[in-house]
Design a protein around this motif. Structure first.
Motif, mmCIF file in Angstrom:
data_model
loop_
_atom_site.group_PDB
_atom_site.id
_atom_site.type_symbol
_atom_site.label_atom_id
_atom_site.label_comp_id
_atom_site.label_asym_id
_atom_site.label_seq_id
_atom_site.Cartn_x
_atom_site.Cartn_y
_atom_site.Cartn_z
ATOM 1 N N ALA A 102 -25.849 81.128 -66.918
ATOM 2 C CA ALA A 102 -26.705 81.385 -65.946
ATOM 3 C C ALA A 102 -28.021 81.052 -65.862
ATOM 4 C CB ALA A 102 -26.463 83.168 -65.694
ATOM 5 N N TRP A 103 -28.754 80.606 -67.098
ATOM 6 C CA TRP A 103 -30.037 80.334 -67.013
ATOM 7 C C TRP A 103 -30.442 79.075 -66.264
ATOM 8 C CZ3 TRP A 103 -31.618 75.635 -69.133
ATOM 9 C CH2 TRP A 103 -30.777 74.778 -69.917
ATOM 10 N N PHE A 104 -29.275 78.229 -66.001
ATOM 11 C CA PHE A 104 -29.506 77.081 -65.315
ATOM 12 C C PHE A 104 -30.058 77.408 -63.716
ATOM 13 C CE2 PHE A 104 -26.625 74.828 -68.231
ATOM 14 C CZ PHE A 104 -27.526 73.863 -68.488
ATOM 15 N N LYS A 105 -29.378 78.685 -63.367
ATOM 16 C CA LYS A 105 -29.696 79.193 -62.116
ATOM 17 C C LYS A 105 -30.980 79.917 -62.315
ATOM 18 C CE LYS A 105 -26.409 81.487 -60.266
ATOM 19 N NZ LYS A 105 -24.979 82.249 -60.041
ATOM 20 N N SER A 106 -31.369 80.593 -63.027
ATOM 21 C CA SER A 106 -32.563 81.300 -63.231
ATOM 22 C C SER A 106 -33.909 80.465 -63.474
ATOM 23 C CB SER A 106 -32.588 82.470 -64.353
ATOM 24 O OG SER A 106 -32.463 81.787 -65.670
ATOM 25 N N GLN A 107 -33.463 79.317 -63.929
ATOM 26 C CA GLN A 107 -34.650 77.903 -64.142
ATOM 27 C C GLN A 107 -34.843 77.226 -62.765
ATOM 28 O OE1 GLN A 107 -36.972 77.589 -66.719
ATOM 29 N NE2 GLN A 107 -36.148 79.642 -67.143
ATOM 30 N N LEU A 127 -12.390 73.938 -70.294
ATOM 31 C CA LEU A 127 -13.211 74.543 -69.134
ATOM 32 C C LEU A 127 -14.033 73.500 -68.284
ATOM 33 C CD1 LEU A 127 -15.786 77.132 -71.230
ATOM 34 C CD2 LEU A 127 -13.988 77.743 -69.449
ATOM 35 N N SER A 128 -13.785 73.630 -67.194
ATOM 36 C CA SER A 128 -14.300 72.455 -66.247
ATOM 37 C C SER A 128 -15.612 73.263 -65.778
ATOM 38 C CB SER A 128 -13.118 72.196 -65.001
ATOM 39 O OG SER A 128 -11.990 71.677 -65.750
ATOM 40 N N ILE A 129 -16.748 72.432 -65.638
ATOM 41 C CA ILE A 129 -17.844 72.997 -65.160
ATOM 42 C C ILE A 129 -18.388 72.187 -63.846
ATOM 43 C CG2 ILE A 129 -20.217 73.798 -65.927
ATOM 44 C CD1 ILE A 129 -18.274 75.079 -67.380
ATOM 45 N N ARG A 130 -18.704 72.977 -62.912
ATOM 46 C CA ARG A 130 -19.333 71.955 -61.751
ATOM 47 C C ARG A 130 -20.721 72.691 -61.397
ATOM 48 N NH1 ARG A 130 -17.490 71.908 -55.822
ATOM 49 N NH2 ARG A 130 -18.360 69.994 -55.045
ATOM 50 N N MET A 131 -21.742 72.238 -60.930
ATOM 51 C CA MET A 131 -22.992 72.752 -60.770
ATOM 52 C C MET A 131 -23.447 71.844 -59.426
ATOM 53 S SD MET A 131 -24.785 73.043 -64.312
ATOM 54 C CE MET A 131 -24.175 73.703 -65.777
ATOM 55 N N LEU A 132 -24.045 72.862 -58.551
ATOM 56 C CA LEU A 132 -24.568 72.327 -57.341
ATOM 57 C C LEU A 132 -25.870 72.952 -57.006
ATOM 58 C CD1 LEU A 132 -21.056 73.946 -55.883
ATOM 59 C CD2 LEU A 132 -21.728 71.250 -55.424
ATOM 60 N N LYS A 133 -26.565 72.132 -56.190
ATOM 61 C CA LYS A 133 -27.870 72.543 -55.805
ATOM 62 C C LYS A 133 -28.162 72.210 -54.290
ATOM 63 C CE LYS A 133 -32.684 73.269 -56.653
ATOM 64 N NZ LYS A 133 -33.170 74.022 -57.558
ATOM 65 N N ASN A 134 -28.129 73.298 -53.359
ATOM 66 C CA ASN A 134 -28.356 72.975 -52.085
ATOM 67 C C ASN A 134 -27.195 72.390 -51.671
ATOM 68 O OD1 ASN A 134 -30.849 74.315 -51.849
ATOM 69 N ND2 ASN A 134 -31.793 72.165 -52.530
ATOM 70 N N GLY A 135 -25.743 72.728 -51.851
ATOM 71 C CA GLY A 135 -24.616 72.134 -51.630
ATOM 72 C C GLY A 135 -24.340 70.738 -52.418
#
Length: 155
Positions: A102-107, A127-135
């Protein structure tokens, strides 16, 4: 290779984590893989984030420059070391992984973190991780680790 070209790429192996090498050289990354690996599997599993376990905290959490919101607790690791590999506990791992990241989001590095877990074979966790910013997709990677769960309860 120069060490100013990103982070050392940390990978999961059958017996824990390691630094990725290629032709005897360290592999570097500008992605979120290594920070995610440390967030999910670093820290100290005896630290549950409460005041009573503060003295068991990972040494990096004790640095004076450390932001309390980015403290590494590794709830993910606590679950896979403390609970057996079951579908119910897999959901707990997914929740813990999202919390650990969650720190990726808080930062404001990303605005969406998707975590999907599976048990591809006995006592293995993917564990599959996917991160998005503005879609837009920023990161898409996975970790495969041993699920070492014991019968004791971890909360």
């Amino acid at each position: 290779m120069t060490l100013d070209s990103g982070d050392l790429l940390l990978i999961s192996t059958n017996d824990g984590g390691d630094i990725e090498t290629l032709n005897s050289e360290f592999v570097m990354t500008n992605g979120f893989e290594s920070a995610s690996y440390i967030s999910l599997f670093g820290g100290n599993i005896k630290d549950n984030g409460t005041e009573s376990t503060k003295n068991k905290s990972w040494w990096g959490n004790q640095l004076s420059i450390n932001d309390p919101d980015s403290k590494i607790i590794s709830g993910t690791m606590a679950i896979i070391k403390g609970l057996p590999a079951t579908p119910e506990n897999l959901r707990k791992v997914e929740t813990a992984a999202a919390d650990d990241l969650a720190w990726f989001k808080s930062q404001e590095m990303c605005d969406t973190i998707e975590v999907e877990g599976s048990i591809p074979s006995r006592n293995r966790l993917e564990l599959s991780i996917r991160m998005l910013k503005n879609g837009n997709e920023l990161a898409d990677f996975k970790f495969i680790v041993n699920w070492e769960g014991m019968s004791k309860n971890v909360s």
